[in-house]
Write a protein that holds these residues in place. Structure first.
Motif, short mmCIF file in Angstrom:
data_model
loop_
_atom_site.label_atom_id
_atom_site.label_comp_id
_atom_site.label_asym_id
_atom_site.label_seq_id
_atom_site.Cartn_x
_atom_site.Cartn_y
_atom_site.Cartn_z
N MET D 1 0.84 -1.20 0.00
CA MET D 1 0.00 0.00 0.00
C MET D 1 0.88 1.26 0.00
SD MET D 1 -1.38 0.35 3.94
CE MET D 1 -1.92 2.03 3.73
N GLU D 2 0.25 2.40 -0.30
CA GLU D 2 1.02 3.64 -0.37
C GLU D 2 0.83 4.49 0.88
OE1 GLU D 2 -0.20 5.38 -4.06
OE2 GLU D 2 1.52 4.52 -5.09
N VAL D 20 4.64 0.49 0.75
CA VAL D 20 5.07 -0.41 1.83
C VAL D 20 4.24 -1.69 1.76
CG1 VAL D 20 5.75 1.50 3.35
CG2 VAL D 20 3.44 0.56 3.49
N ALA D 21 4.74 -2.73 2.44
CA ALA D 21 4.02 -4.00 2.47
C ALA D 21 2.67 -3.81 3.16
CB ALA D 21 4.83 -5.05 3.21
N THR D 26 -2.60 0.50 11.27
CA THR D 26 -1.67 1.62 11.11
C THR D 26 -0.39 1.41 11.93
OG1 THR D 26 -2.93 2.80 12.82
CG2 THR D 26 -3.44 3.33 10.53
N ASP D 27 -0.50 0.81 13.13
CA ASP D 27 0.70 0.60 13.94
C ASP D 27 1.71 -0.29 13.22
OD1 ASP D 27 -0.16 2.23 15.94
OD2 ASP D 27 -0.44 0.66 17.46
N SER D 28 1.20 -1.30 12.52
CA SER D 28 2.11 -2.20 11.79
C SER D 28 2.85 -1.42 10.71
CB SER D 28 1.31 -3.34 11.14
OG SER D 28 0.50 -3.96 12.10
N ILE D 29 2.15 -0.55 10.02
CA ILE D 29 2.80 0.26 8.97
C ILE D 29 3.86 1.18 9.60
CG2 ILE D 29 2.45 2.04 7.21
CD1 ILE D 29 1.17 -0.50 6.32
N ASN D 63 -7.49 -0.10 -0.40
CA ASN D 63 -7.69 1.25 -0.97
C ASN D 63 -7.70 2.36 0.07
OD1 ASN D 63 -7.94 0.18 -3.56
ND2 ASN D 63 -10.11 -0.31 -3.16
N THR D 64 -7.15 2.07 1.23
CA THR D 64 -7.04 3.12 2.24
C THR D 64 -5.82 3.98 1.92
OG1 THR D 64 -8.05 1.76 3.92
CG2 THR D 64 -6.66 3.56 4.69
#
Lengths: 75, 148, 148, 75
Positions: D1-2, D20-21, D26-29, D63-64
């Motif tokens: 995702m972007e 990113v994967a 959100t915490d994982s990102i 698509n978030t």
């Protein structure tokens, strides 16, 4: 001496400037004016002497400018 | 000092939008300014008892008004950290939709300009010996009353 | 409704004084307006550690900023009795002395326009995802920090 | 995702947008990003998901749009 009138007061005096008999103080002038223009007595105004609004009867010296000012409505 | 000296705030007739933009443009050279606050009074076509205001005719006690404006200016420069302050008030007949008052303050940060502009407008309305006569479409007229 | 719809507030480059006067002139036909309040943000040539700001380069998260601006506009129209409200914010490089923010509110009586203009400026600075990068005369730069 | 970056955060990422994967929340990102850009961990920012600033860890759907926003400095 001369007295200046502004705004709605000129509707009463029909003139922006009147010459009145010289007097010792502002109350004496106002008495003359109220006698000449009874509608002035019930009008709302403040008196300015040399551009300063006065709260009480004020002695008048030579060359003093006295003005009657109805509520301001500029802006 | 040049900003503070007693100057004539009165202009004959309406204040043109071009006059306002010229005033703004002149401040581009004052690079210590970060914010400008402007108030413009516009003549409103109020309808009262079926009659509509076409214009306001302004008169003033000029000598006293300029003395009072000098004091307002001194007070506001003392109270707020202003770079400039300009005031223009129309005299004569100003039609509905036209601008009759232009107050313009500037400062390094926005708050002094905003607060001084607001206070200046309040004091102009309360302290300056200026009178407006509303002229209706039937040619009758009535003296304007300022709301606090 | 036309006054309230989400519209693009962002303009590329500085806001010209002529643009401001044209905006003012357009309101001459709105004869229910009695007062306009305008705030202008001007880029300041601050000197920091001997370097002087030459310009600010503005960027934004446009989609989110326009959503936020829509909410600000709705809130202010609900809270104040406004006739109109217009906001323009510059993007790109704005030189010191040039205007980067133009907030313009109008109402029948002065107070709603003045209060809404002030609140709008505060909310623009607090809520809109916009960033300014100060560019110094030695071509170094630093990110602008808004003071509350 | 972007993930989108703005203002001073782009000085750290050297890019306004990174892929990113995909991750569950959100915490994982953010963990991925902090590993890739240690300076991000000490930077001041808020996270927006689809243009709304979030206060807590938030699940991510397809698509978030996720964005990292440093303190605003418009006007």
């Amino acid at each position: 001496m001369e007295v200046l009138f502004f705004g709605q007061l000129t509707d009463i005096t029909q003139s922006p400037k009147l010459t009145v008999a010289a007097a010792a103080d502002t109350d004496s002038i106002l008495q003359q004016l109220h006698a000449q223009f009874p509608a002035l007595a019930s009008a709302t105004y403040v008196v300015a002497v040399n551009g300063q609004v006065i709260q009480h009867n004020t002695p008048l010296e030579a060359n003093t400018t006295m003005a009657l000012l109805p509520p301001f409505s500029g802006g | 000092m040049s900003e503070k000296k007693s100057k004539n705030i009165f202009v004959e007739g309406a204040i043109a939008p071009d006059f306002i933009s010229n005033s703004i443009a002149k401040h581009a050279t004052k690079k210590d300014i970060g914010g400008h606050s402007i108030f413009l009074g516009q003549v409103r076509a109020d309808t009262i008892d079926g009659k509509t205001v076409q214009a306001i005719e302004y008169t003033c006690f000029e000598e006293m008004a300029l003395q009072k404006m000098f004091i307002i200016r001194e007070d506001l420069f003392a109270k707020y950290d202003l770079t400039c302050m300009h005031v223009y008030h129309s005299l004569g007949t100003i039609k509905a939709g036209e601008i009759c008052l232009f107050v313009f303050t500037s400062s390094a940060h926005r708050k002094p300009a905003i607060d001084a502009c607001n206070e200046c407008v309040e004091r102009i309305k309360a302290d300056l010996p200026v009178w407006g006569k509303e002229i209706f479409d039937n040619e009758q007229c009535q003296w304007k009353v300022n709301t606090p």
